[in-house]
Design a protein around this motif. Sequence first.
Motif, PDB file in Angstrom:
ATOM      1  N   LEU B 169       0.836  -1.211   0.000  1.00  0.00           N
ATOM      2  CA  LEU B 169       0.000   0.000   0.000  1.00  0.00           C
ATOM      3  C   LEU B 169       0.865   1.254   0.000  1.00  0.00           C
ATOM      4  CD1 LEU B 169      -2.793  -0.934   2.547  1.00  0.00           C
ATOM      5  CD2 LEU B 169      -3.134  -0.291   0.174  1.00  0.00           C
ATOM      6  N   LEU B 227      -4.822  -7.574   0.766  1.00  0.00           N
ATOM      7  CA  LEU B 227      -5.272  -6.549   1.716  1.00  0.00           C
ATOM      8  C   LEU B 227      -6.509  -6.996   2.486  1.00  0.00           C
ATOM      9  CD1 LEU B 227      -4.830  -3.249  -0.313  1.00  0.00           C
ATOM     10  CD2 LEU B 227      -3.359  -4.201   1.439  1.00  0.00           C
ATOM     11  N   PHE B 420      -5.860   1.786   5.821  1.00  0.00           N
ATOM     12  CA  PHE B 420      -6.291   0.390   5.860  1.00  0.00           C
ATOM     13  C   PHE B 420      -5.961  -0.292   7.193  1.00  0.00           C
ATOM     14  CE2 PHE B 420      -6.732   1.180   1.414  1.00  0.00           C
ATOM     15  CZ  PHE B 420      -7.663   0.268   0.955  1.00  0.00           C
TER      16      PHE B 420
END
Lengths: 160, 422
Positions: B169, B227, B420
């Motif tokens: 990310l 993810l 996240f």
Amino acid sequence: MQRTENAYKRLLAGLSGLSILIVFGVVFAGSVSRYLFSSPLQWSEEIAKYAMIYGCMFGVAYAYLQGTQITFSIVVDTIPARIRRKLAIIVDAATLVLGGILAYAGYVFAAKRGGIVASGIGIQMYWAQIAITVGGVCLVIAAILRLASCLNKNSTGGEA
Amino acid sequence: MITGVTLLALLAIGAPVAFAIALGIVAYISTGTFGIDLLPQRIFAGMDSFTILAIPLFVLAGELMNASGITSRVINLANALVGHAKAGLAQVNIWSSVIFAGLSGSAVADTSAIGRIFIPSMEKEGYPRDFAAALTAASSVIGPIIPPSIPVIIYALITTNVSVPALFLAGIVPGVLLAIALSVYVRFFVKNHAKPRERMNMGEKIKAVWNGLIPLFMPVFVIGSILAGIVTPTEAASFAVFYALVVGLFVFRELKPGDLPAIFAGAMRDSSSILIIMATVAAANWFMTFAGIPQTVSKFVLGYVDSPVTFLILINLMLLAVGLVLEGIAAMLVLVPILHPIAISLGIDPTHFGIIVIFNLMIGLITPPMGLCLFVADAIAGVGMARMIRAIMPFFIVELAVLLIITFVPGIVTFLPDLFGF
């Protein structure tokens, strides 16, 4: 000599390719089994890891013969070609020594610690650990072929 | 002493880095009390990891994608999106690298695949050949920064407190920022050599986007599933290989079953060059830790540097210098185990530090004398290294500017991982 080297490269390429095929097949089958059938394959992780280690050992000798190993070439690039050829012989000799050490030390390592049984596949770790010896032997053969090729070309006045 | 001399002498005469390290360890063992079997034991332990399997599998997925005829589809997609802009083909070159980054993750493969198409076609449109080659090399650096990325996986493996998803990310915004910076430079600061281009009509655009979506699904799936915590990076890599096989053999039909043995063998050969360095460096680190070397270096550095800013400036200077003479992944494997703990001690975010290191070393791909992408681009363009170096300098400065921005504005890197929850 070139034919022997080419045949050896093909053998190493085949073994390297087979190893990564096993890695892919086993990891993919393990993942599918886990996600689609909720039934993880207990042996998949170990088989894949050990196939990769064997593949790496074949691949190291293969890459060395193909000249694709990562090197620090900034110094040798500035040296005249004649001296560079002599240095290449020293590198091949050093590789021969390293291959010999890995073959012997790998055997000592597997003999000492190989009695443990791998939990997933139920075989003795010896069969996985001996990969280092196999890699050492592959490197010894590759270095001998390279040295023979260099010396042959030097004696006939050709390019090394 | 004998270890250092052996290592440096072998490196200087052109021995493979992994062999030089292994023989350096042998020299160290020969002077001490360790048994020789410790070398294979540490090498074996260095590779005995399920996560490491992601490296050969991602390399294989990239090789399969490259052989599946994705290059022309990626270029068509980029053309549909940015081809109409000023310096259109140069923009398409940059944004093709961004899309390619998600598929191959290798800057060298990117330079080779994209360069073969762009260097001649940019020249045909009026760009100087050296400019086209330099731009191709410079934009290829984006590849290993945007996920999935092999350097990122390696970084996560050799450190303890950074995860692969967090680094994946973290690389997205710096990678896109680099592409934007290159685009802006090309748009505003480069003399427009190009002849006017024909615009694609709507039908062509829709077709290009549709064809481009098929290869693009791979990185979206890989990153998305990692993810979401559905799969591990290794499992995602195996799905990527499967997807690349299906796309190449049955959808695009440009991959032939007869091509597969050479692709598989090549992928294992190239992976093994990385894996063996990882394994020998892991062995060397074990011996160095035993001898207390990282702790000594850390104490020494922290004795002189107590500010994160000073440390980051020094790190940037050092890594850029190292990148000049050593291949990026090899440099990372050798330096990160020593530098990462110091960065943590100074309170630097580990994800931020990881991206700075990767970014620095990837810039090394375009800096002479060891810049691999520079060599590959020159091999295609055939303009000579002197012209290549002159042409790459402005792009090097642009990349340096982006490096400074991500170094001193950590939020650019940490924004997505924080969002996240990493």
